[in-house]
Design an enzyme around this catalytic site. Structure first.
Site, mmCIF file in Angstrom:
data_model
loop_
_atom_site.group_PDB
_atom_site.id
_atom_site.type_symbol
_atom_site.label_atom_id
_atom_site.label_comp_id
_atom_site.label_asym_id
_atom_site.label_seq_id
_atom_site.Cartn_x
_atom_site.Cartn_y
_atom_site.Cartn_z
ATOM 1 N N VAL A 59 65.604 -9.801 -52.587
ATOM 2 C CA VAL A 59 65.779 -9.795 -54.033
ATOM 3 C C VAL A 59 67.268 -9.807 -54.377
ATOM 4 C CG1 VAL A 59 65.154 -8.620 -56.179
ATOM 5 C CG2 VAL A 59 63.658 -8.455 -54.184
ATOM 6 N N HIS B 226 62.328 -13.824 -53.674
ATOM 7 C CA HIS B 226 61.587 -14.764 -52.846
ATOM 8 C C HIS B 226 60.178 -14.245 -52.590
ATOM 9 C CE1 HIS B 226 64.803 -17.598 -52.010
ATOM 10 N NE2 HIS B 226 65.621 -16.567 -51.962
ATOM 11 N N GLY B 227 59.437 -14.975 -51.793
ATOM 12 C CA GLY B 227 58.034 -14.667 -51.579
ATOM 13 C C GLY B 227 57.788 -13.468 -50.692
ATOM 14 N N LYS C 96 72.434 -9.136 -53.054
ATOM 15 C CA LYS C 96 71.211 -9.591 -52.379
ATOM 16 C C LYS C 96 70.750 -8.506 -51.414
ATOM 17 C CE LYS C 96 69.063 -13.526 -50.141
ATOM 18 N NZ LYS C 96 69.182 -14.968 -49.882
ATOM 19 N N ASP D 50 68.927 -24.549 -46.301
ATOM 20 C CA ASP D 50 68.051 -24.929 -47.400
ATOM 21 C C ASP D 50 68.808 -25.277 -48.683
ATOM 22 O OD1 ASP D 50 65.587 -25.517 -48.352
ATOM 23 O OD2 ASP D 50 64.925 -23.461 -48.666
#
Length: 494
Positions: free
Chosen positions: A74, A67-68, A89, A183
């Site tokens: 990660v 992700h950002g 993760k 999400d």
């Protein structure tokens, strides 16, 4: 290829509970909402060292998503003790400051067991480290197959199967008290070995029970979240509606634009041109109707997830064809090692021909230890390094003369000093262990070689030889395939 890493602190435990891990309440063999038993190991806590080994030291080569900058969480692929494939993760250090909250959430999600989920197998909470361990899904995401396909667009029967399975996954989670999902989007839908769609468990974990942690692209955000900053089960249904649009259109259309098209009855703009002739007007109209209901502005007007399952089930016209056939992908395990072009070392390891393996390793020497020799020579002035080099030379001499017990002792002295690491030293000690009938220790060394050099085919092949010695045929076949894939990749990259 050489790199500095910490020494392994434990040998892998293969049969039964993993070394250093804590097994929690066992949910047992649970029958999910689809009426089929789905057996997995009980949720457990893993040590950071176990997950470091499983991911080859969190190697860049094993990253499958990230992700950002604001939340660089990660996801890595890996293998626990060279057996079960996993997705790990690794959260940003600030993501879960309260270890108790992290463990409580992980344990709760970890009780879920369904063939519609990529299930949570365990977690790690050591110091500042927060990691989740889930089933690994090897066949990409729904986003890849819908938006970024290369050879063939996803067929209509498969798209209908995806949305039904996803609805069933949400229904199962709701029945277990986990109705909120963070999400929900096409990147959260993964495909397993048989190309069946699964819902990632990570989205269940990331939301908090008060619903405050929801965040997404504002164009796709449920309207009530924009008003209140909270999500509800009805918000998840809204996100499910956006997924119905993705599946129908093959594009990620903002809901407001899609609803305008629906009001204007401009259905042709909503349907993927690649699907021409694959579905009837009735089927397309029903999917549009369901999406419209899910995207209703008022949450109370949206359907519940059970009614979505009931509406989608009758649309399934092809329930017999396996998903891998609908996706035009090979069946899990269909390719055999016999069909692969094996190098001499791969062939020797596949036959567990230890004599041939020894000859090849002896002939190869240390040419794969890129950069190690120069650093060793630079540090030769220290007495400790001189002693270390002496241990290595004695080990090499014993290895050459097939005195494998002495080779183990000398290579162990080199490794214990820890000033430098060498994948070849681990490879040679691995074979020496195999020669002495110490297969578990050999497997541990093969895994350590992968930590140092994550793409080294030799380490995969030796892993296979060790697994064969442990009568783990399927796992050995997988290791051989991984080694062949790495060898092919390195050859094509030259």
């Amino acid at each position: 290829m050489g790199a500095r890493v910490s020494k392994a602190t434990s040998c892998c435990c293969l049969r039964g509970q993993l070394h250093g891990s804590t097994r929690l309440d066992d949910p047992g063999s649970e029958e999910d909402e689809q009426g089929e038993a789905y057996e997995l190991p009980a949720f457990q806590e893993y040590t950071f060292e176990q997950l470091r080994l499983a991911t080859a030291g969190f190697a860049v080569e094993n990253i499958v998503s990230e992700h950002g900058e604001k939340a660089p969480n990660v996801v890595y692929k890996g293998k626990l003790d060279a057996q079960r494939r996993i997705a790990v993760k690794r959260f940003n250090r600030s993501a879960w400051p309260d270890p108790r909250q992290f463990l409580e959430e992980a344990k709760s999600v970890g009780q879920l067991r369904s063939k519609r989920l990529a299930n949570l197998l365990g977690c790690c909470c050591e110091g500042d480290e927060r990691l989740l361990v889930a089933e690994y899904m090897p066949n990409d995401t729904l986003a890849k197959h819908l938006f970024h396909w290369e050879t063939q667009a996803m067929k209509w029967p498969m798209r209908l199967r995806v949305v039904l399975y996803l609805a069933e996954a949400l229904e199962y989670c709701t029945s277990k008290g986990r109705a909120l999902y963070h999400d929900l989007n096409a990147y959260r839908v993964l495909f397993d070995d048989d190309c069946n769609p699964r819902l990632s468990c990570f989205g269940l974990m990331k939301n908090s029970r008060d619903g405050k942690s929801y965040s997404t692209n504002l164009a796709f955000t449920p309207p009530e979240y924009m008003r209140t900053g909270r999500i509800t089960p009805e918000s998840v249904i809204y996100s499910f509606g956006t997924l119905l649009l993705d599946v129908l259109s093959g594009k990620h259309i903002p809901p407001s634009h899609a609803l305008d098209l629906i009001r204007d009855r401009n259905f042709s703009m909503l349907t993927d041109s690649c699907l021409e002739g694959q579905f009837s007007n009735e089927e397309g109209t029903e999917l549009v109707r369901l999406a419209s209901r899910c995207l209703h502005y008022e949450p109370r007007e949206r359907p519940n997830v059970r009614s979505m399952v009931q509406a989608l089930a009758p649309l399934q016209k092809d329930v017999e064809t396996p998903s891998y056939e609908l996706m035009d992908m090979p069946q899990a395990g269909a390719s055999s090692v016999q069909s692969l072009p094996l190098s001499p070392l791969a062939d020797a390891c596949s036959r567990k021909d230890l004599t041939a393996i020894h000859e090849i390793l002896e002939k190869t020497g240390y040419k794969d230890d890129e950069g190690t020799a120069n650093e060793l020579s630079f540090q030769m002035w220290t007495n400790q390094m001189q002693d270390t080099l002496t241990s290595k030379k004695k080990g090499d001499s014993a290895f050459r003369q097939k005195d494998f017990t002495t080779a183990i002792d000398c290579y162990s002295q080199f490794i214990e000093v820890g000033t430098m690491v060498s994948p070849t030293i681990y490879a040679r000690r691995c074979l020496s262990y195999l020669m002495n009938g110490m297969a578990e220790q050999a497997l541990s060394d093969a895994m350590q070689a992968l930590v140092i050099s994550p793409t080294w085919p030799t380490a995969f092949y030796l892993q296979a030889a060790a697994l064969l010695s442990l009568d783990m045929e399927n796992e050995a076949q997988d290791a051989l395939k991984d080694g062949c894939a790495q060898e092919t990749s390195s050859s094509s990259g030259r």
